[in-house]
Design an enzyme around this catalytic site. Structure first.
Site, PDB file in Angstrom:
ATOM      1  N   HIS A  87      15.624  54.617  39.142  1.00  0.00           N
ATOM      2  CA  HIS A  87      15.919  53.368  39.858  1.00  0.00           C
ATOM      3  C   HIS A  87      15.338  53.412  41.271  1.00  0.00           C
ATOM      4  O   HIS A  87      15.220  54.489  41.870  1.00  0.00           O
ATOM      5  CB  HIS A  87      17.423  53.076  39.898  1.00  0.00           C
ATOM      6  CG  HIS A  87      18.250  53.987  40.751  1.00  0.00           C
ATOM      7  ND1 HIS A  87      18.513  53.723  42.080  1.00  0.00           N
ATOM      8  CD2 HIS A  87      18.902  55.128  40.464  1.00  0.00           C
ATOM      9  CE1 HIS A  87      19.296  54.663  42.573  1.00  0.00           C
ATOM     10  NE2 HIS A  87      19.541  55.539  41.621  1.00  0.00           N
ATOM     11  N   ASP A  89      16.330  50.909  43.756  1.00  0.00           N
ATOM     12  CA  ASP A  89      17.234  50.336  44.759  1.00  0.00           C
ATOM     13  C   ASP A  89      18.002  51.473  45.437  1.00  0.00           C
ATOM     14  O   ASP A  89      18.165  52.556  44.874  1.00  0.00           O
ATOM     15  CB  ASP A  89      18.198  49.347  44.119  1.00  0.00           C
ATOM     16  CG  ASP A  89      19.079  49.981  43.043  1.00  0.00           C
ATOM     17  OD1 ASP A  89      18.526  50.667  42.144  1.00  0.00           O
ATOM     18  OD2 ASP A  89      20.303  49.808  43.091  1.00  0.00           O
ATOM     19  N   ASP A 118      18.025  59.852  46.245  1.00  0.00           N
ATOM     20  CA  ASP A 118      18.672  58.927  45.315  1.00  0.00           C
ATOM     21  C   ASP A 118      18.058  57.537  45.445  1.00  0.00           C
ATOM     22  O   ASP A 118      18.497  56.737  46.249  1.00  0.00           O
ATOM     23  CB  ASP A 118      20.168  58.892  45.630  1.00  0.00           C
ATOM     24  CG  ASP A 118      20.970  58.027  44.683  1.00  0.00           C
ATOM     25  OD1 ASP A 118      20.492  57.760  43.566  1.00  0.00           O
ATOM     26  OD2 ASP A 118      22.076  57.621  45.063  1.00  0.00           O
ATOM     27  N   GLU A 152      20.909  49.719  40.177  1.00  0.00           N
ATOM     28  CA  GLU A 152      21.743  50.841  39.777  1.00  0.00           C
ATOM     29  C   GLU A 152      22.913  51.040  40.734  1.00  0.00           C
ATOM     30  O   GLU A 152      24.002  51.446  40.318  1.00  0.00           O
ATOM     31  CB  GLU A 152      20.893  52.118  39.703  1.00  0.00           C
ATOM     32  CG  GLU A 152      21.537  53.274  38.950  1.00  0.00           C
ATOM     33  CD  GLU A 152      22.384  54.172  39.822  1.00  0.00           C
ATOM     34  OE1 GLU A 152      23.089  55.042  39.272  1.00  0.00           O
ATOM     35  OE2 GLU A 152      22.366  54.023  41.073  1.00  0.00           O
ATOM     36  N   GLU A 153      22.701  50.768  42.018  1.00  0.00           N
ATOM     37  CA  GLU A 153      23.733  51.016  43.020  1.00  0.00           C
ATOM     38  C   GLU A 153      24.773  49.898  43.089  1.00  0.00           C
ATOM     39  O   GLU A 153      25.727  49.988  43.863  1.00  0.00           O
ATOM     40  CB  GLU A 153      23.096  51.212  44.401  1.00  0.00           C
ATOM     41  CG  GLU A 153      22.125  52.377  44.497  1.00  0.00           C
ATOM     42  CD  GLU A 153      22.793  53.739  44.366  1.00  0.00           C
ATOM     43  OE1 GLU A 153      24.019  53.780  44.147  1.00  0.00           O
ATOM     44  OE2 GLU A 153      22.106  54.760  44.471  1.00  0.00           O
ATOM     45  N   ASP A 176      18.286  61.762  38.171  1.00  0.00           N
ATOM     46  CA  ASP A 176      19.128  61.114  39.170  1.00  0.00           C
ATOM     47  C   ASP A 176      20.440  61.858  39.374  1.00  0.00           C
ATOM     48  O   ASP A 176      21.458  61.250  39.667  1.00  0.00           O
ATOM     49  CB  ASP A 176      19.396  59.661  38.729  1.00  0.00           C
ATOM     50  CG  ASP A 176      20.035  58.814  39.809  1.00  0.00           C
ATOM     51  OD1 ASP A 176      19.918  59.171  40.994  1.00  0.00           O
ATOM     52  OD2 ASP A 176      20.656  57.803  39.469  1.00  0.00           O
ATOM     53  N   HIS A 451      23.708  58.964  49.362  1.00  0.00           N
ATOM     54  CA  HIS A 451      24.630  57.999  49.965  1.00  0.00           C
ATOM     55  C   HIS A 451      25.070  58.394  51.376  1.00  0.00           C
ATOM     56  O   HIS A 451      25.861  57.671  51.987  1.00  0.00           O
ATOM     57  CB  HIS A 451      25.875  57.786  49.103  1.00  0.00           C
ATOM     58  CG  HIS A 451      25.608  57.144  47.782  1.00  0.00           C
ATOM     59  ND1 HIS A 451      26.550  56.413  47.109  1.00  0.00           N
ATOM     60  CD2 HIS A 451      24.500  57.107  47.008  1.00  0.00           C
ATOM     61  CE1 HIS A 451      26.054  55.966  45.975  1.00  0.00           C
ATOM     62  NE2 HIS A 451      24.793  56.381  45.892  1.00  0.00           N
TER      63      HIS A 451
END
Length: 478
Positions: A87, A89, A118, A152-153, A176, A451
């Site tokens: 992903h 995003d 990520d 995805e997030e 991931d 994150h």
């Protein structure tokens, strides 16, 4: 054969790093204010998707853009398919970065940027791995599909759209998470709890009124900042001693080991700001939830109605109850461990009432339906309403499945270490495939900064992962 792939990956280092800097410079946070047809999650996400697809086209791969929700880069002609799901995003950035999050910086062999780990760094490494397989000239009997997601997030609407308009490969991996391999992933229950506002009563003149409360902007992250504005009623104002409250506030901050401030905005209004510690929503115990902590302080004052219920839910039910005991949800299994609860987005206003978005991750072998019903009963008991609820299934691939045997062999050949099968509270695209697993890029013992502020990835580790991915793609598709 591992040495061949390692050598080929190292030869890509200079070009890969240059391209990664450019890729990470794209702000691909979902932004619905710029969403249009063909760009369902905003301009930045669309730009990142187009960048990967353009690279695939330039290199001669077959590519497809599925209405801006997802994209594919394909190699091979076999009827059977192998999926590599990534992903592009990223989550929001927060405050306190050493260098700007979308101005990638290399320090001590690490690439610092939002998305470095990520998942944009691993996504580009997986693409390079696919190109290495193509350039090796080795024959494949299966088609390899690099599938690029864009949501995805947030809500995984990208994968829902993909499944409705394309075919999902039965076997593959998602780069991931962590090595050696994640073969069990918890499911998720994501409810938004709401409570209606209550009108001010005459009693409000004696106490405090919560005008606003804001904390968190991502359901799957621990909020690292909270802000609240309160108003003092006439009688409360008459007895109010700012110096005493400030002393109590300072003592609270010291006891909690955090920082914050309190300001007297005017004669009857106070503004509070408190700092927490961010963490991924799958491990809320690793962070400090600024919102629930601020609620603990405010809860001691004389609020009423929905404001009192809001602060009570945060302080008495959610605060530091990482495993859902107060919500009557606590459970665990041998495969993936304990259920976890994160309060990610917390809002209150005098006119709109309160809302709390929870991110609940339940063990892989537990019934989602059973725990949704437990949640509904407990929320009703507390006097709240579930305004919306979204779930995602858990995922488990048995240890004796061929995909696990193949990927284990590749990992062991590259690292010399045995493969320990892991579980995760995180959700990856691996669960989209019936027999998909999460495979890297984080090596054992390395810090995960997904994150977090100052997210980074070690460049050499991405190259190691690239070699493993190339080898894995070949072994799965040969």
């Amino acid at each position: 054969m591992s040495e061949y792939w390692k050598k080929q990956a190292l030869l890509q280092k200079e070009a890969f790093v240059d391209e990664l800097v450019a890729f990470l410079s794209i702000n691909s946070i979902e932004d619905m204010t710029t969403a249009t047809e063909g760009k369902p999650f905003g301009q930045g996400v669309a730009t990142a998707l187009e960048a990967m697809l353009e690279r695939g086209q330039q290199d001669g791969f077959a590519t497809k853009n599925l209405d801006g929700y997802a994209g594919t880069i394909e190699y091979g002609d076999g009827e059977e398919e192998i999926g590599v799901l990534v992903h592009i995003d990223v989550v929001t950035v927060g405050e306190g970065w050493t260098t700007p999050p979308f101005e990638p910086t290399i320090r001590d062999g690490r690439m610092y940027a939002r998305g470095a780990l990520d998942d944009k760094g691993p996504a580009l490494a997986a693409y390079y791995a696919l190109r290495l397989v193509r350039d090796s000239g080795l024959a494949l009997s299966k088609k390899v599909r690099l599938i690029i997601g864009t949501d995805e997030e947030s809500g995984w609407l990208c994968m829902k759209h993909f499944a409705e308009h394309d075919r999902v490969p039965p076997v593959g991996f998602s780069p991931d998470s962590a090595f050696p391999m994640i073969h069990a992933e918890k499911g998720q229950i994501n409810p938004t709890l709401t409570i209606a506002p209550t009108q001010r009563s005459a009693d409000a003149d004696r106490g405090w009124t919560l005008l606003s409360f804001v904390s968190g902007d991502q359901g799957n992250s621990v909020p690292d900042k909270a802000e609240a504005v309160v108003e003092l009623g006439a009688q409360a104002k008459a007895k109010f001693d700012f110096a005493q409250l400030a002393a109590e506030w300072d003592a609270f901050l010291q006891a909690m080991g955090t920082s914050g401030r309190i300001e007297q905005v005017d004669s009857d209004k106070l503004a509070f700001t408190l700092a927490g510690k961010p963490a991924h929503g799958m491990a809320p115990h690793e962070g400090v939830n600024a919102g629930t902590m601020l609620a603990c302080f405010l809860r001691e004052q004389s609020f009423e109605g929905s404001a009192s219920s809001f602060l009570s839910l945060l302080s008495d039910i959610v605060h530091e109850d990482y495993y859902g005991h107060e919500l009557h949800l606590a459970c665990e299994d041998e495969v993936s461990g304990k259920l976890t609860v994160n309060a990610g987005i917390l809002r209150y206003s005098e006119t709109d009432g309160g809302s709390v978005r929870l991110n609940i991750r339940y063990p892989a072998t537990i019934s989602c339906e059973e725990y949704v019903e437990k949640l509904r009963a407990r929320v009703a008991e507390l006097g709240w309403t579930i305004a919306s609820l979204r779930t995602s299934k858990s995922h488990y691939v048995p240890a004796d499945h061929p995909v696990i045997q193949t990927l284990s062999k590749v990992y062991e050949e590259h690292t010399g270490e045995p493969t320990a099968l892991l579980s995760s509270g995180g959700a990856t695209y691996a669960k989209i495939m019936p027999y998909g697993v999460a495979y890297g890029p984080l090596f054992p013992g390395k810090e995960s900064t997904a994150h977090l502020v100052d997210e980074y990835v070690e460049i050499d580790d991405l190259l190691r992962a690239m070699a493993i991915y190339a080898h894995a793609i070949y072994e799965l598709a040969k």
